[in-house]
Design an enzyme around this catalytic site. Structure first.
Site, PDB file in Angstrom:
ATOM      1  N   ASP A   1     -11.554   2.210   4.046  1.00  0.00           N
ATOM      2  CA  ASP A   1     -11.885   0.793   3.894  1.00  0.00           C
ATOM      3  C   ASP A   1     -13.385   0.596   3.702  1.00  0.00           C
ATOM      4  OD1 ASP A   1      -9.767  -1.066   3.913  1.00  0.00           O
ATOM      5  OD2 ASP A   1      -9.380  -0.661   6.035  1.00  0.00           O
ATOM      6  N   GLN A  40      -5.028  -1.764   9.602  1.00  0.00           N
ATOM      7  CA  GLN A  40      -4.818  -3.066   8.953  1.00  0.00           C
ATOM      8  C   GLN A  40      -5.360  -4.187   9.834  1.00  0.00           C
ATOM      9  OE1 GLN A  40      -3.705  -3.388   5.831  1.00  0.00           O
ATOM     10  NE2 GLN A  40      -3.857  -5.609   5.876  1.00  0.00           N
ATOM     11  N   LYS A  91       0.843  -1.200   0.000  1.00  0.00           N
ATOM     12  CA  LYS A  91       0.000   0.000   0.000  1.00  0.00           C
ATOM     13  C   LYS A  91       0.883   1.257   0.000  1.00  0.00           C
ATOM     14  CE  LYS A  91      -3.812  -2.435   2.223  1.00  0.00           C
ATOM     15  NZ  LYS A  91      -4.594  -2.774   3.404  1.00  0.00           N
TER      16      LYS A  91
HETATM   17  N1  GUN Z   1      -6.760  -7.128   5.868  1.00  0.00           N
HETATM   18  C1  GUN Z   1      -7.052  -7.875   4.773  1.00  0.00           C
HETATM   19  N2  GUN Z   1      -7.733  -7.143   3.856  1.00  0.00           N
HETATM   20  C2  GUN Z   1      -7.871  -5.908   4.390  1.00  0.00           C
HETATM   21  C3  GUN Z   1      -8.477  -4.718   3.911  1.00  0.00           C
HETATM   22  O1  GUN Z   1      -9.046  -4.630   2.819  1.00  0.00           O
HETATM   23  N3  GUN Z   1      -8.398  -3.651   4.757  1.00  0.00           N
HETATM   24  C4  GUN Z   1      -7.802  -3.721   5.980  1.00  0.00           C
HETATM   25  N4  GUN Z   1      -7.804  -2.619   6.740  1.00  0.00           N
HETATM   26  N5  GUN Z   1      -7.236  -4.814   6.440  1.00  0.00           N
HETATM   27  C5  GUN Z   1      -7.261  -5.904   5.648  1.00  0.00           C
END
Ligand code: GUN
Length: 280
Positions: free
Chosen positions: A120, A97, A53
């Site tokens: 998200d 996350q 990211k």
């Molecule tokens: N962990 C796995 N996929 C995601 C996601 O799309 N967002 C977040 N914040 N954590 C994750």
């Protein structure tokens, strides 16, 4: 033989369009658009996702700030950090996350992110708006999945979409998004009876169960669009929910793992960060 839906290629195309959007943002606000990522502990998969990211933000011109917190951080401290990011004028998006360590209440932590900064799309206000079909941040994996389905050019209205999995992060938002696009949606899960009877009627099959090679060739309707969201790590390799090598002989379109939905998730996150101005 199915056409491969290459998520890497589509994600690169989207990211190059987002570069322009990031430049416009910077000109308008006199600063770069900013994403804060909160990473708790040292789960190896989460570390890789967060690094991806960060790299992607850099590539399109979004400022990313990673807040690494100890595995044993107290819930109150984490809530304080989120609150300070919510009121930070240089931060447009906040992402925690997942998964979080067991001692933390994930629902409470995720719910503490300000709806306007919830890139998200996990907080109740965004989930509610998605269900209303109102403007909102759409969960990144679900949004990436829809883009891949749309890239095939098939007609969504009236298509039967079967989703395997009902998680808050993927299964439920994918189902909602397909419903918003006029698909007839069936959501299946671990207690579903006769899964194969349902999947065989799917024009669009989305596998998000996290179960290695759950979907076999006999479960797929000839010509169907098959989107594989599952990731299982075993023997140092990554496997999807779909038995790719056999299902590709039956499906019309199929995503590989890796290189399908994964890169699209990151591209959609960047899109969500740059669109926060439009939300709530
Ligand atoms: N962990 C796995 N996929 C995601 C996601 O799309 N967002 C977040 N914040 N954590 C994750």
């Amino acid at each position: 033989m199915a056409k491969i839906l290459d998520g890497k290629v589509l994600a690169e195309k989207i990211k190059s369009e987002l570069k322009t959007k990031a430049t416009v943002f910077q000109k308008k606000h006199g600063r770069k658009c900013g994403l804060a990522v909160v990473l708790v502990g040292n789960d190896p998969a989460s570390e890789i996702y967060v690094a991806n990211k960060e790299k992607a933000c850099e590539a399109v011109g979004i400022a990313s700030i990673i807040h690494k917190c100890k595995d044993n951080i107290k819930q109150d401290k984490l809530l304080e950090l989120i609150s300070s990011l919510n009121s930070d004028k240089n931060i447009d998006g906040v992402l925690v996350q997942l998964p979080l360590p067991k001692h933390l209440d994930s629902a409470k932590i995720v719910g503490a992110v300000a709806p306007a900064k919830d890139v998200d799309g996990f907080c109740a206000a965004n989930v509610g708006n998605l269900s209303f079909g109102a403007p909102c941040a759409i969960p990144c994996t679900a949004r990436g999945c829809l883009e891949l389905v749309k890239s095939t050019g098939i007609k969504l209205a009236g298509a039967h979409a079967v989703v395997i999995g009902r998680s808050n992060i993927v299964g439920k938002p994918v189902a909602q998004l397909l419903l918003n696009n006029d698909c007839t949606v069936t959501v299946t899960h671990s207690k579903t009876r006769n899964l194969a009877d349902l999947t065989r009627t799917a024009d669009i099959l989305v596998a998000a169960a996290g179960c290695k090679h759950l979907v076999t060739a006999d479960m797929v309707k000839p010509g169907a669009v098959v989107i594989d969201i599952g990731i299982t790590r075993a023997d140092g390799k990554i496997f999807g929910d779909v038995d790719f090598d056999r299902v590709r002989d039956v499906a019309g379109y199929i995503t590989p793992v890796p290189g399908g939905v994964g890169p699209m998730t990151v591209a959609m996150l960047l899109k969500n960060v740059l669109e926060t101005e439009n939300h709530i």
